[in-house]
Design a protein around this motif. Structure first.
Motif, PDB file in Angstrom:
ATOM      1  N   GLN A  37       0.839  -1.193   0.000  1.00 31.37           N
ATOM      2  CA  GLN A  37       0.000   0.000   0.000  1.00 31.37           C
ATOM      3  C   GLN A  37       0.874   1.243   0.000  1.00 31.37           C
ATOM      4  N   VAL A  38       0.336   2.324  -0.535  1.00 28.88           N
ATOM      5  CA  VAL A  38       0.995   3.632  -0.478  1.00 28.88           C
ATOM      6  C   VAL A  38      -0.045   4.639  -0.014  1.00 28.88           C
ATOM      7  N   GLU A  39       0.331   5.443   0.965  1.00 30.18           N
ATOM      8  CA  GLU A  39      -0.541   6.522   1.449  1.00 30.18           C
ATOM      9  C   GLU A  39       0.139   7.853   1.160  1.00 30.18           C
ATOM     10  N   VAL A  40      -0.553   8.727   0.458  1.00 23.63           N
ATOM     11  CA  VAL A  40      -0.019  10.040   0.114  1.00 23.63           C
ATOM     12  C   VAL A  40      -0.890  11.093   0.798  1.00 23.63           C
ATOM     13  N   THR A  41      -0.250  12.127   1.334  1.00 28.91           N
ATOM     14  CA  THR A  41      -1.011  13.219   1.927  1.00 28.91           C
ATOM     15  C   THR A  41      -1.726  13.988   0.823  1.00 28.91           C
ATOM     16  N   ASN A  42      -2.738  14.773   1.200  1.00 27.94           N
ATOM     17  CA  ASN A  42      -3.514  15.513   0.203  1.00 27.94           C
ATOM     18  C   ASN A  42      -2.670  16.518  -0.582  1.00 27.94           C
ATOM     19  N   ASP A  43      -1.641  17.069   0.058  1.00 33.15           N
ATOM     20  CA  ASP A  43      -0.786  18.025  -0.649  1.00 33.15           C
ATOM     21  C   ASP A  43       0.330  17.346  -1.446  1.00 33.15           C
ATOM     22  N   LEU A  44       0.370  16.017  -1.435  1.00 31.01           N
ATOM     23  CA  LEU A  44       1.330  15.201  -2.192  1.00 31.01           C
ATOM     24  C   LEU A  44       2.778  15.457  -1.795  1.00 31.01           C
ATOM     25  N   ARG A  45       3.004  15.906  -0.579  1.00 28.33           N
ATOM     26  CA  ARG A  45       4.377  16.182  -0.123  1.00 28.33           C
ATOM     27  C   ARG A  45       5.022  14.988   0.577  1.00 28.33           C
ATOM     28  N   HIS A  46       4.212  14.102   1.140  1.00 29.19           N
ATOM     29  CA  HIS A  46       4.734  12.966   1.898  1.00 29.19           C
ATOM     30  C   HIS A  46       4.003  11.697   1.467  1.00 29.19           C
ATOM     31  N   VAL A  87       8.142  15.901  -5.838  1.00 29.20           N
ATOM     32  CA  VAL A  87       8.231  14.469  -5.562  1.00 29.20           C
ATOM     33  C   VAL A  87       8.093  14.301  -4.053  1.00 29.20           C
ATOM     34  N   PRO A  88       7.178  13.439  -3.606  1.00 31.68           N
ATOM     35  CA  PRO A  88       6.945  13.323  -2.163  1.00 31.68           C
ATOM     36  C   PRO A  88       8.138  12.742  -1.410  1.00 31.68           C
ATOM     37  N   GLU A  89       8.262  13.165  -0.154  1.00 37.66           N
ATOM     38  CA  GLU A  89       9.232  12.553   0.750  1.00 37.66           C
ATOM     39  C   GLU A  89       8.715  11.166   1.069  1.00 37.66           C
ATOM     40  N   LEU A  90       9.586  10.180   1.027  1.00 35.92           N
ATOM     41  CA  LEU A  90       9.166   8.798   1.210  1.00 35.92           C
ATOM     42  C   LEU A  90       9.515   8.291   2.594  1.00 35.92           C
ATOM     43  N   ALA A  91       8.631   7.480   3.148  1.00 33.81           N
ATOM     44  CA  ALA A  91       8.873   6.803   4.417  1.00 33.81           C
ATOM     45  C   ALA A  91       8.443   5.350   4.242  1.00 33.81           C
ATOM     46  N   LEU A  92       9.297   4.433   4.678  1.00 31.23           N
ATOM     47  CA  LEU A  92       8.986   3.013   4.565  1.00 31.23           C
ATOM     48  C   LEU A  92       8.395   2.508   5.874  1.00 31.23           C
ATOM     49  N   MET A  93       7.317   1.750   5.762  1.00 29.26           N
ATOM     50  CA  MET A  93       6.643   1.172   6.915  1.00 29.26           C
ATOM     51  C   MET A  93       6.497  -0.322   6.647  1.00 29.26           C
ATOM     52  N   THR A  94       6.596  -1.131   7.710  1.00 31.34           N
ATOM     53  CA  THR A  94       6.399  -2.568   7.529  1.00 31.34           C
ATOM     54  C   THR A  94       4.927  -2.909   7.731  1.00 31.34           C
ATOM     55  N   ASP A  95       4.437  -3.754   6.877  1.00 38.18           N
ATOM     56  CA  ASP A  95       3.041  -4.196   6.922  1.00 38.18           C
ATOM     57  C   ASP A  95       3.022  -5.613   7.478  1.00 38.18           C
ATOM     58  N   ASN A  96       2.483  -5.764   8.682  1.00 40.37           N
ATOM     59  CA  ASN A  96       2.444  -7.070   9.332  1.00 40.37           C
ATOM     60  C   ASN A  96       1.073  -7.718   9.233  1.00 40.37           C
ATOM     61  N   SER A  97       0.250  -7.275   8.317  1.00 33.54           N
ATOM     62  CA  SER A  97      -1.114  -7.789   8.230  1.00 33.54           C
ATOM     63  C   SER A  97      -1.146  -9.269   7.843  1.00 33.54           C
ATOM     64  N   LEU A  98      -0.203  -9.734   7.018  1.00 35.33           N
ATOM     65  CA  LEU A  98      -0.179 -11.146   6.646  1.00 35.33           C
ATOM     66  C   LEU A  98       0.162 -12.027   7.845  1.00 35.33           C
ATOM     67  N   GLU A  99       1.126 -11.596   8.644  1.00 35.59           N
ATOM     68  CA  GLU A  99       1.473 -12.346   9.854  1.00 35.59           C
ATOM     69  C   GLU A  99       0.302 -12.364  10.821  1.00 35.59           C
TER      70      GLU A  99
END
Length: 117
Positions: A37-46, A87-99
């Motif tokens: 998944q990717v979540e972008v803020t409304n202003d597309l900065r992050h 170009v938005p600033e990127l942050a990586l998050m781990t998705d543990n939903s499968l586990e």
């Protein structure tokens, strides 16, 4: 209207990041990764990029560290591939939903077995 555009950008970023990780990054420490998944803020900065990492805890840590070191490259490639004013600033998050879903499934099977007894 802004939310519709943000959703389109989210999907484009998801596709491009997946392609970049699969084809362009040559780091041997990067294991099997799925962009969930990717979540972008409304202003597309992050943008938060949710990743599902496979393997043991040590392998997941190595993969996440290698991907964090590659964030600058990933961001520059997104800037080249997707035409955006910023170009938005990127942050990586781990998705543990499968586990988590696997854990819930095991619990439900145990309950079913206990009821059968």
């Amino acid at each position: 209207m802004a939310r519709v555009r943000a959703e389109k950008i989210q999907e484009l970023i998801k596709q491009e990041v997946s392609k970049i990780i699969l084809n362009d990054l040559k780091n041997p420490h990067i294991g099997f990764v799925t962009v969930t998944q990717v979540e972008v803020t409304n202003d597309l900065r992050h943008a938060k990029i949710w990743l599902s990492l496979y393997g043991g805890p040590e392998e997941q840590d190595r993969t996440l560290q290698a991907l964090n070191k590659s964030l600058g490259y990933i961001r520059s490639e997104i800037g080249k591939r997707i035409r955006l004013k910023f170009v938005p600033e990127l942050a990586l998050m781990t998705d543990n939903s499968l586990e988590y879903s696997s854990h819930i499934q095991k619990i439900l099977l145990q309950i079913k077995e206990n009821e059968a007894e």
